[in-house]
Design a protein around this motif. Sequence first.
Motif, PDB file in Angstrom:
ATOM      1  N   VAL A   1       0.715  -1.226  -0.082  1.00 61.77           N
ATOM      2  CA  VAL A   1      -0.136   0.191  -0.130  1.00 61.77           C
ATOM      3  C   VAL A   1       0.967   1.320   0.308  1.00 61.77           C
ATOM      4  CG1 VAL A   1      -1.592   1.272   1.385  1.00 61.77           C
ATOM      5  CG2 VAL A   1      -1.845  -1.055   1.200  1.00 61.77           C
ATOM      6  N   ILE A   2       1.898   1.474   0.934  1.00 56.36           N
ATOM      7  CA  ILE A   2       2.741   2.510   1.005  1.00 56.36           C
ATOM      8  C   ILE A   2       3.592   2.640  -0.517  1.00 56.36           C
ATOM      9  CG2 ILE A   2       4.691   3.543   2.103  1.00 56.36           C
ATOM     10  CD1 ILE A   2       3.717   1.986   4.710  1.00 56.36           C
ATOM     11  N   ALA A   3       4.012   1.581  -0.906  1.00 62.24           N
ATOM     12  CA  ALA A   3       4.652   1.584  -2.445  1.00 62.24           C
ATOM     13  C   ALA A   3       3.987   2.153  -3.454  1.00 62.24           C
ATOM     14  CB  ALA A   3       5.333   0.339  -2.564  1.00 62.24           C
ATOM     15  N   HIS A   4       2.508   1.829  -3.315  1.00 64.35           N
ATOM     16  CA  HIS A   4       1.680   2.197  -4.410  1.00 64.35           C
ATOM     17  C   HIS A   4       0.128   2.496  -3.787  1.00 64.35           C
ATOM     18  CE1 HIS A   4       4.527   0.731  -7.356  1.00 64.35           C
ATOM     19  NE2 HIS A   4       4.540  -0.298  -6.773  1.00 64.35           N
ATOM     20  N   PRO A   5       0.139   3.583  -3.418  1.00 66.68           N
ATOM     21  CA  PRO A   5      -1.151   4.109  -2.447  1.00 66.68           C
ATOM     22  C   PRO A   5      -2.275   4.469  -3.499  1.00 66.68           C
ATOM     23  CG  PRO A   5       0.255   5.747  -2.242  1.00 66.68           C
ATOM     24  CD  PRO A   5       0.915   4.709  -2.988  1.00 66.68           C
ATOM     25  N   GLY A   6      -1.982   4.859  -4.920  1.00 63.64           N
ATOM     26  CA  GLY A   6      -3.182   5.405  -5.337  1.00 63.64           C
ATOM     27  C   GLY A   6      -3.335   4.132  -6.644  1.00 63.64           C
ATOM     28  N   GLY A   7      -4.333   4.460  -7.480  1.00 64.38           N
ATOM     29  CA  GLY A   7      -4.522   3.662  -8.567  1.00 64.38           C
ATOM     30  C   GLY A   7      -5.493   2.496  -8.160  1.00 64.38           C
ATOM     31  N   ARG A   8      -5.209   1.377  -8.828  1.00 63.89           N
ATOM     32  CA  ARG A   8      -6.272   0.397  -8.655  1.00 63.89           C
ATOM     33  C   ARG A   8      -5.551  -0.897  -7.838  1.00 63.89           C
ATOM     34  NH1 ARG A   8      -8.329  -2.949 -13.835  1.00 63.89           N
ATOM     35  NH2 ARG A   8      -6.020  -3.735 -13.815  1.00 63.89           N
ATOM     36  N   ALA A   9      -6.166  -1.247  -6.984  1.00 65.63           N
ATOM     37  CA  ALA A   9      -5.417  -2.350  -6.184  1.00 65.63           C
ATOM     38  C   ALA A   9      -5.515  -3.615  -6.757  1.00 65.63           C
ATOM     39  CB  ALA A   9      -6.379  -2.438  -4.901  1.00 65.63           C
ATOM     40  N   GLU A  10      -4.330  -4.294  -6.773  1.00 69.46           N
ATOM     41  CA  GLU A  10      -4.174  -5.402  -7.554  1.00 69.46           C
ATOM     42  C   GLU A  10      -4.859  -6.621  -6.510  1.00 69.46           C
ATOM     43  OE1 GLU A  10      -2.850  -6.255 -10.437  1.00 69.46           O
ATOM     44  OE2 GLU A  10      -2.429  -4.303 -10.763  1.00 69.46           O
ATOM     45  N   VAL A  11      -5.029  -7.797  -7.014  1.00 74.28           N
ATOM     46  CA  VAL A  11      -5.633  -8.807  -6.047  1.00 74.28           C
ATOM     47  C   VAL A  11      -4.852  -9.139  -4.821  1.00 74.28           C
ATOM     48  CG1 VAL A  11      -6.305 -11.275  -6.227  1.00 74.28           C
ATOM     49  CG2 VAL A  11      -6.976  -9.672  -8.068  1.00 74.28           C
ATOM     50  N   ALA A  12      -3.505  -9.388  -5.263  1.00 76.04           N
ATOM     51  CA  ALA A  12      -2.578  -9.486  -4.210  1.00 76.04           C
ATOM     52  C   ALA A  12      -2.609  -8.613  -3.012  1.00 76.04           C
ATOM     53  CB  ALA A  12      -1.328  -9.673  -4.642  1.00 76.04           C
ATOM     54  N   THR A  13      -2.635  -7.187  -3.385  1.00 72.61           N
ATOM     55  CA  THR A  13      -2.887  -6.248  -2.290  1.00 72.61           C
ATOM     56  C   THR A  13      -4.040  -6.241  -1.552  1.00 72.61           C
ATOM     57  OG1 THR A  13      -1.497  -4.697  -3.999  1.00 72.61           O
ATOM     58  CG2 THR A  13      -2.546  -3.546  -2.044  1.00 72.61           C
ATOM     59  N   VAL A  14      -5.269  -6.588  -2.263  1.00 68.16           N
ATOM     60  CA  VAL A  14      -6.389  -6.677  -1.364  1.00 68.16           C
ATOM     61  C   VAL A  14      -6.126  -7.978  -0.481  1.00 68.16           C
ATOM     62  CG1 VAL A  14      -8.887  -7.333  -1.880  1.00 68.16           C
ATOM     63  CG2 VAL A  14      -7.888  -5.975  -3.543  1.00 68.16           C
ATOM     64  N   LEU A  15      -5.820  -9.020  -0.941  1.00 61.86           N
ATOM     65  CA  LEU A  15      -5.673 -10.111  -0.036  1.00 61.86           C
ATOM     66  C   LEU A  15      -4.764  -9.973   1.135  1.00 61.86           C
ATOM     67  CD1 LEU A  15      -5.540 -13.018  -2.698  1.00 61.86           C
ATOM     68  CD2 LEU A  15      -7.658 -12.204  -1.090  1.00 61.86           C
ATOM     69  N   MET A  16      -3.616  -9.056   0.967  1.00 53.45           N
ATOM     70  CA  MET A  16      -2.750  -8.847   2.057  1.00 53.45           C
ATOM     71  C   MET A  16      -3.335  -7.707   2.968  1.00 53.45           C
ATOM     72  SD  MET A  16      -0.168 -10.841   1.485  1.00 53.45           S
ATOM     73  CE  MET A  16      -1.371 -12.100   0.615  1.00 53.45           C
ATOM     74  N   ALA A  17      -3.859  -6.874   2.292  1.00 52.56           N
ATOM     75  CA  ALA A  17      -4.163  -5.602   3.300  1.00 52.56           C
ATOM     76  C   ALA A  17      -5.381  -5.857   4.041  1.00 52.56           C
ATOM     77  CB  ALA A  17      -4.540  -4.379   2.268  1.00 52.56           C
ATOM     78  N   LEU A  18      -6.252  -6.695   3.453  1.00 56.45           N
ATOM     79  CA  LEU A  18      -7.651  -6.863   4.047  1.00 56.45           C
ATOM     80  C   LEU A  18      -7.449  -8.448   4.910  1.00 56.45           C
ATOM     81  CD1 LEU A  18     -10.153  -5.569   1.663  1.00 56.45           C
ATOM     82  CD2 LEU A  18      -9.248  -4.346   3.821  1.00 56.45           C
ATOM     83  N   GLY A  19      -6.807  -9.211   4.173  1.00 52.76           N
ATOM     84  CA  GLY A  19      -6.736 -10.496   4.758  1.00 52.76           C
ATOM     85  C   GLY A  19      -6.046 -10.856   6.078  1.00 52.76           C
ATOM     86  N   GLY A  20      -5.022  -9.813   6.085  1.00 56.07           N
ATOM     87  CA  GLY A  20      -3.783  -9.951   7.341  1.00 56.07           C
ATOM     88  C   GLY A  20      -4.977  -9.592   8.548  1.00 56.07           C
ATOM     89  N   PRO A  21      -5.597  -8.554   8.663  1.00 56.94           N
ATOM     90  CA  PRO A  21      -6.369  -8.140   9.768  1.00 56.94           C
ATOM     91  C   PRO A  21      -7.420  -8.930  10.016  1.00 56.94           C
ATOM     92  CG  PRO A  21      -6.152  -6.177   8.343  1.00 56.94           C
ATOM     93  CD  PRO A  21      -5.406  -7.211   7.699  1.00 56.94           C
ATOM     94  N   ALA A  22      -8.092  -9.583   8.927  1.00 57.16           N
ATOM     95  CA  ALA A  22      -9.134 -11.027   9.355  1.00 57.16           C
ATOM     96  C   ALA A  22      -8.607 -11.983   9.935  1.00 57.16           C
ATOM     97  CB  ALA A  22      -9.775 -11.207   7.957  1.00 57.16           C
ATOM     98  N   LEU A  23      -7.317 -12.349   9.642  1.00 58.72           N
ATOM     99  CA  LEU A  23      -6.645 -13.651  10.111  1.00 58.72           C
ATOM    100  C   LEU A  23      -6.261 -13.094  11.400  1.00 58.72           C
ATOM    101  CD1 LEU A  23      -5.608 -16.360   9.673  1.00 58.72           C
ATOM    102  CD2 LEU A  23      -3.650 -15.164   8.441  1.00 58.72           C
ATOM    103  N   TYR A  24      -5.831 -11.962  11.799  1.00 55.80           N
ATOM    104  CA  TYR A  24      -5.368 -11.512  13.023  1.00 55.80           C
ATOM    105  C   TYR A  24      -6.601 -11.592  14.072  1.00 55.80           C
ATOM    106  CZ  TYR A  24      -3.543  -8.512  16.723  1.00 55.80           C
ATOM    107  OH  TYR A  24      -3.609  -7.967  18.135  1.00 55.80           O
ATOM    108  N   LEU A  25      -7.729 -11.079  13.739  1.00 62.12           N
ATOM    109  CA  LEU A  25      -9.022 -11.071  14.334  1.00 62.12           C
ATOM    110  C   LEU A  25      -9.545 -12.385  14.606  1.00 62.12           C
ATOM    111  CD1 LEU A  25     -10.853  -7.849  12.992  1.00 62.12           C
ATOM    112  CD2 LEU A  25      -9.702  -8.165  15.064  1.00 62.12           C
ATOM    113  N   ALA A  26      -9.251 -13.294  13.519  1.00 62.16           N
ATOM    114  CA  ALA A  26      -9.930 -14.709  13.687  1.00 62.16           C
ATOM    115  C   ALA A  26      -8.927 -15.413  14.961  1.00 62.16           C
ATOM    116  CB  ALA A  26      -9.590 -15.545  12.516  1.00 62.16           C
ATOM    117  N   GLY A  27      -7.629 -15.152  14.736  1.00 65.14           N
ATOM    118  CA  GLY A  27      -6.726 -15.777  15.991  1.00 65.14           C
ATOM    119  C   GLY A  27      -7.232 -15.195  17.302  1.00 65.14           C
ATOM    120  N   HIS A  28      -7.505 -13.829  17.280  1.00 65.42           N
ATOM    121  CA  HIS A  28      -7.776 -13.509  18.561  1.00 65.42           C
ATOM    122  C   HIS A  28      -9.323 -13.834  19.099  1.00 65.42           C
ATOM    123  CE1 HIS A  28      -8.470  -9.938  21.742  1.00 65.42           C
ATOM    124  NE2 HIS A  28      -7.119 -10.400  21.808  1.00 65.42           N
TER     125      HIS A  28
END
Length: 387
Positions: A294-321
């Motif tokens: 996200v910091i490297a490319h904050p604008g434009g269209r988000a790639e699928v990998a960016t979506v999965l990392m930026a949203l999947g990480g917090p989801a996984l964290y909350l699932a563990g908690h």
Amino acid sequence: MRAIRNHGAEGPRVAPFELFFDLVFVFAVTQLSHLLLAHLTVGGAAQALFLTLAVWWAWMYTTWTTNYCDPNHPVIRIMLGGLMLASLIMAASVPEAFGDRAMWFALAYVAIQVGRTAVVIWATAGADLQKVFIGVGFWFLISAVFWITGAWLGGSLQVVLWIIALLLDYGAPMIGFPTPVIGRTSTHDWQINGAHMAERCQLFIIIALGESILVTGATLAGAKPDALTLAAFTICLLGSVAMWWVYFDLTADLAAERIESSDDPGRLGRSAYTYAHIPMVLGIIVSAVGDELVIAHPGGRAEVATVLMALGGPALYLAGHTWFKYIVFGTPSVPRLAAIGALCVFAVLAILVPVVPPLLLSTGSLVILIVVAIWDTRHYRRLQMTA
């Protein structure tokens, strides 16, 4: 001077040498996040997941060891020094663990698990606890055959044999380390110091969050200095703060009190800390990769990998908690489950309608994390007022 700890003694919960030992795993977590960032594919994610599980298991069993054995005893200190050396070799081998350095990784991992267990068997001589660690050593010796043979054969056979080895390592505690002649043990045999176990796992969460902060700072240093990049950096940093808030503001201390007063701390140590913390650590590592993207490319269209990392990480964290809270307190966390659902819906929409910029992904996940943290604080205050 006995090597085994007296859990009733007054004194610090975590020894300074344990903190010194953890420094190696700062490097290990960095290696794991960089491995995932360099291989944003299904295969790369699978390798990063597998190696994270192995690294966590090496650290976690050392935590169990220092829970029972005094880190200030000369023999235990020498052992921890040796473990630091082997752990550093293991961490350095992470990028090529399924390639040219497979044997390095396998030998280092086996040396950590088998060598440490042998020392603990010596340290617990004459104590009932020795039976437990004889069983632990028996199962590590079995898995060692698969680790080393897999590294030697390489290729697809390495993958198969290493999966078997990791399943043996993770499955043994669940079935009580059944061993010929000795039999199996129960969690009541694992009379741990609950406060120490809780504090050690809290410190590993700090290590992982610290690595994510290093990633955001390093990415900002190499990025284009404009307002959009600075905004992305700020949001990502606040995301790490929100993760800290969710874990440490209330739950960490309450859970530590619960395990400390439990009549079966070994069960909570195994389930809530040894296993349930894994998704949280994975979530932080994935989030760190998302932050860098996200910091490297904050604008434009988000790639699928960016979506999965930026949203999947917090989801996984909350699932563990969520899992962690359920084990410790016995009730599901509805706000966390709702937050996970919201993150998943947001991710699906961002993939199906690819016009969402990366900065908006991080902003959305930050808002969701803050809502969970605020709900926790308000809910706890309401409980205190009605108590």
